[in-house]
Design a protein around this motif. Structure first.
Motif, PDB file in Angstrom:
ATOM      1  N   TRP A  41     -13.262  39.412 143.371  1.00 40.93           N
ATOM      2  CA  TRP A  41     -13.251  40.658 142.598  1.00 40.93           C
ATOM      3  C   TRP A  41     -14.617  40.921 141.995  1.00 40.93           C
ATOM      4  O   TRP A  41     -15.094  42.058 141.990  1.00 40.93           O
ATOM      5  CB  TRP A  41     -12.195  40.581 141.485  1.00 40.93           C
ATOM      6  CG  TRP A  41     -10.851  41.021 141.924  1.00 40.93           C
ATOM      7  CD1 TRP A  41      -9.931  40.293 142.630  1.00 40.93           C
ATOM      8  CD2 TRP A  41     -10.247  42.297 141.726  1.00 40.93           C
ATOM      9  NE1 TRP A  41      -8.811  41.031 142.869  1.00 40.93           N
ATOM     10  CE2 TRP A  41      -8.970  42.273 142.314  1.00 40.93           C
ATOM     11  CE3 TRP A  41     -10.674  43.455 141.088  1.00 40.93           C
ATOM     12  CZ2 TRP A  41      -8.120  43.363 142.297  1.00 40.93           C
ATOM     13  CZ3 TRP A  41      -9.817  44.551 141.066  1.00 40.93           C
ATOM     14  CH2 TRP A  41      -8.558  44.494 141.668  1.00 40.93           C
ATOM     15  N   TRP A 115      -7.759  59.869 146.016  1.00 47.23           N
ATOM     16  CA  TRP A 115      -6.980  59.017 146.923  1.00 47.23           C
ATOM     17  C   TRP A 115      -6.196  57.968 146.139  1.00 47.23           C
ATOM     18  O   TRP A 115      -4.997  57.785 146.353  1.00 47.23           O
ATOM     19  CB  TRP A 115      -7.903  58.341 147.933  1.00 47.23           C
ATOM     20  CG  TRP A 115      -7.168  57.403 148.848  1.00 47.23           C
ATOM     21  CD1 TRP A 115      -6.915  56.081 148.627  1.00 47.23           C
ATOM     22  CD2 TRP A 115      -6.580  57.713 150.097  1.00 47.23           C
ATOM     23  NE1 TRP A 115      -6.207  55.545 149.671  1.00 47.23           N
ATOM     24  CE2 TRP A 115      -5.985  56.542 150.590  1.00 47.23           C
ATOM     25  CE3 TRP A 115      -6.500  58.871 150.862  1.00 47.23           C
ATOM     26  CZ2 TRP A 115      -5.310  56.495 151.792  1.00 47.23           C
ATOM     27  CZ3 TRP A 115      -5.833  58.823 152.070  1.00 47.23           C
ATOM     28  CH2 TRP A 115      -5.247  57.647 152.519  1.00 47.23           C
ATOM     29  N   ILE A 116      -6.887  57.282 145.240  1.00 41.42           N
ATOM     30  CA  ILE A 116      -6.227  56.242 144.438  1.00 41.42           C
ATOM     31  C   ILE A 116      -5.098  56.856 143.616  1.00 41.42           C
ATOM     32  O   ILE A 116      -4.003  56.290 143.518  1.00 41.42           O
ATOM     33  CB  ILE A 116      -7.256  55.535 143.516  1.00 41.42           C
ATOM     34  CG1 ILE A 116      -8.247  54.721 144.354  1.00 41.42           C
ATOM     35  CG2 ILE A 116      -6.550  54.636 142.503  1.00 41.42           C
ATOM     36  CD1 ILE A 116      -9.463  54.237 143.569  1.00 41.42           C
ATOM     37  N   THR A 117      -5.347  58.016 143.039  1.00 37.53           N
ATOM     38  CA  THR A 117      -4.352  58.668 142.179  1.00 37.53           C
ATOM     39  C   THR A 117      -3.162  59.177 142.975  1.00 37.53           C
ATOM     40  O   THR A 117      -2.013  59.002 142.557  1.00 37.53           O
ATOM     41  CB  THR A 117      -5.007  59.844 141.415  1.00 37.53           C
ATOM     42  OG1 THR A 117      -6.134  59.342 140.690  1.00 37.53           O
ATOM     43  CG2 THR A 117      -4.032  60.497 140.459  1.00 37.53           C
ATOM     44  N   GLY A 120      -2.556  55.824 146.167  1.00 32.73           N
ATOM     45  CA  GLY A 120      -2.450  54.469 145.628  1.00 32.73           C
ATOM     46  C   GLY A 120      -3.451  53.546 146.305  1.00 32.73           C
ATOM     47  O   GLY A 120      -4.326  53.969 147.051  1.00 32.73           O
ATOM     48  N   TYR A 121      -3.290  52.289 146.005  1.00 39.34           N
ATOM     49  CA  TYR A 121      -4.200  51.276 146.524  1.00 39.34           C
ATOM     50  C   TYR A 121      -3.736  50.761 147.877  1.00 39.34           C
ATOM     51  O   TYR A 121      -2.641  51.068 148.343  1.00 39.34           O
ATOM     52  CB  TYR A 121      -4.330  50.125 145.524  1.00 39.34           C
ATOM     53  CG  TYR A 121      -5.121  50.495 144.298  1.00 39.34           C
ATOM     54  CD1 TYR A 121      -6.509  50.571 144.353  1.00 39.34           C
ATOM     55  CD2 TYR A 121      -4.498  50.799 143.098  1.00 39.34           C
ATOM     56  CE1 TYR A 121      -7.247  50.925 143.242  1.00 39.34           C
ATOM     57  CE2 TYR A 121      -5.237  51.150 141.974  1.00 39.34           C
ATOM     58  CZ  TYR A 121      -6.603  51.212 142.054  1.00 39.34           C
ATOM     59  OH  TYR A 121      -7.339  51.562 140.964  1.00 39.34           O
ATOM     60  N   THR A 122      -4.579  49.949 148.501  1.00 38.80           N
ATOM     61  CA  THR A 122      -4.302  49.365 149.814  1.00 38.80           C
ATOM     62  C   THR A 122      -3.726  47.966 149.620  1.00 38.80           C
ATOM     63  O   THR A 122      -3.754  47.427 148.510  1.00 38.80           O
ATOM     64  CB  THR A 122      -5.602  49.255 150.634  1.00 38.80           C
ATOM     65  OG1 THR A 122      -6.393  48.200 150.089  1.00 38.80           O
ATOM     66  CG2 THR A 122      -6.383  50.554 150.620  1.00 38.80           C
ATOM     67  N   GLU A 125      -6.810  43.450 148.419  1.00 37.48           N
ATOM     68  CA  GLU A 125      -7.256  43.391 147.024  1.00 37.48           C
ATOM     69  C   GLU A 125      -8.764  43.621 146.866  1.00 37.48           C
ATOM     70  O   GLU A 125      -9.195  44.287 145.935  1.00 37.48           O
ATOM     71  CB  GLU A 125      -6.851  42.059 146.402  1.00 37.48           C
ATOM     72  CG  GLU A 125      -5.362  41.926 146.166  1.00 37.48           C
ATOM     73  CD  GLU A 125      -4.823  42.990 145.222  1.00 37.48           C
ATOM     74  OE1 GLU A 125      -5.482  43.283 144.203  1.00 37.48           O
ATOM     75  OE2 GLU A 125      -3.753  43.543 145.517  1.00 37.48           O
ATOM     76  N   ASN A 128      -9.434  47.214 147.128  1.00 40.56           N
ATOM     77  CA  ASN A 128      -8.966  47.874 145.904  1.00 40.56           C
ATOM     78  C   ASN A 128      -9.978  47.725 144.775  1.00 40.56           C
ATOM     79  O   ASN A 128     -10.235  48.675 144.037  1.00 40.56           O
ATOM     80  CB  ASN A 128      -7.618  47.298 145.469  1.00 40.56           C
ATOM     81  CG  ASN A 128      -6.520  47.601 146.460  1.00 40.56           C
ATOM     82  OD1 ASN A 128      -6.624  48.545 147.240  1.00 40.56           O
ATOM     83  ND2 ASN A 128      -5.472  46.809 146.439  1.00 40.56           N
ATOM     84  N   MET A 131     -12.887  50.035 145.590  1.00 36.15           N
ATOM     85  CA  MET A 131     -12.527  51.443 145.406  1.00 36.15           C
ATOM     86  C   MET A 131     -12.398  51.805 143.931  1.00 36.15           C
ATOM     87  O   MET A 131     -12.871  52.856 143.501  1.00 36.15           O
ATOM     88  CB  MET A 131     -11.210  51.748 146.130  1.00 36.15           C
ATOM     89  CG  MET A 131     -11.328  51.820 147.626  1.00 36.15           C
ATOM     90  SD  MET A 131      -9.730  51.994 148.480  1.00 36.15           S
ATOM     91  CE  MET A 131      -8.964  53.340 147.641  1.00 36.15           C
ATOM     92  N   ALA A 132     -11.758  50.949 143.165  1.00 35.90           N
ATOM     93  CA  ALA A 132     -11.554  51.248 141.745  1.00 35.90           C
ATOM     94  C   ALA A 132     -12.886  51.321 141.011  1.00 35.90           C
ATOM     95  O   ALA A 132     -13.153  52.287 140.292  1.00 35.90           O
ATOM     96  CB  ALA A 132     -10.649  50.192 141.116  1.00 35.90           C
TER      97      ALA A 132
END
Length: 173
Positions: A41, A115-117, A120-122, A125, A128, A131-132
């Motif tokens: 992360w 896209w995230i909103t 959602g996420y993939t 991890e 994600n 992207m976040a």
């Protein structure tokens, strides 16, 4: 000690990273080494941070070239980036270049946040995390950079409004 490390020359533009950005990045990675997931992360977040900063500065590069200004390089620091370019020929051109970073970040960051909103996420991890950080950081950087406070882009970018209004007056070309 050298203050900058040359990271590359995409499109002939030297990208210099200040040693403090590398030191801060190293501290983030070292602090996450207790767990593989945290380390992954951290690396993804740092890559997103670098990418977001570089995308913003690359917008200035493209818009500076569009205004026929030579670009000398990009410098990345822990909290800011600077694109070094030739003095624009007009105040309008200077304003256009200031908008370049914001436009590039909006073109990538806003769709990513949407896209995230909406979707959602993939299942991945690490994707994600990228992207976040990239999406939301880009949008946050746009909002921050629009503040009309030097040395932020908004201090110059918003000057385009009266320039455009002046051009719209009858009898003006």
């Amino acid at each position: 000690m050298r203050r900058f490390i040359l990271a590359g020359r995409p499109g002939g533009i030297p990208i210099h990273i200040h040693w403090t950005l590398l030191a801060a990045s190293s501290l983030v990675i070292l602090s996450s080494l207790g767990s593989l997931a945290r380390a992954v992360w951290a690396v993804a977040a740092l890559l997103a941070y670098f990418a977001s900063m570089l995308l913003h500065e690359w917008g200035h590069v493209v818009f500076a070239r569009w205004q026929r200004c030579a670009v000398y390089g990009i410098e990345l620091y822990p909290l800011v980036g600077i694109t070094r370019h030739q003095q624009p020929p007009t105040r309008f051109a200077h304003c256009v270049i200031a908008w370049g970073g914001l436009v590039f970040q909006a073109a990538v960051g806003l769709p990513m946040v949407a896209w995230i909103t909406l979707v959602g996420y993939t299942p991945l991890e690490v994707l994600n995390a990228f992207m976040a950080v990239f999406g939301f950081l880009s949008v946050g950087m746009i909002v921050l950079n629009l503040a009309p406070i030097p040395p932020l882009d908004g201090a110059t970018a918003w000057e385009i409004v009266p320039l455009l209004l002046h051009r719209q007056k009858p009898g003006r070309g």
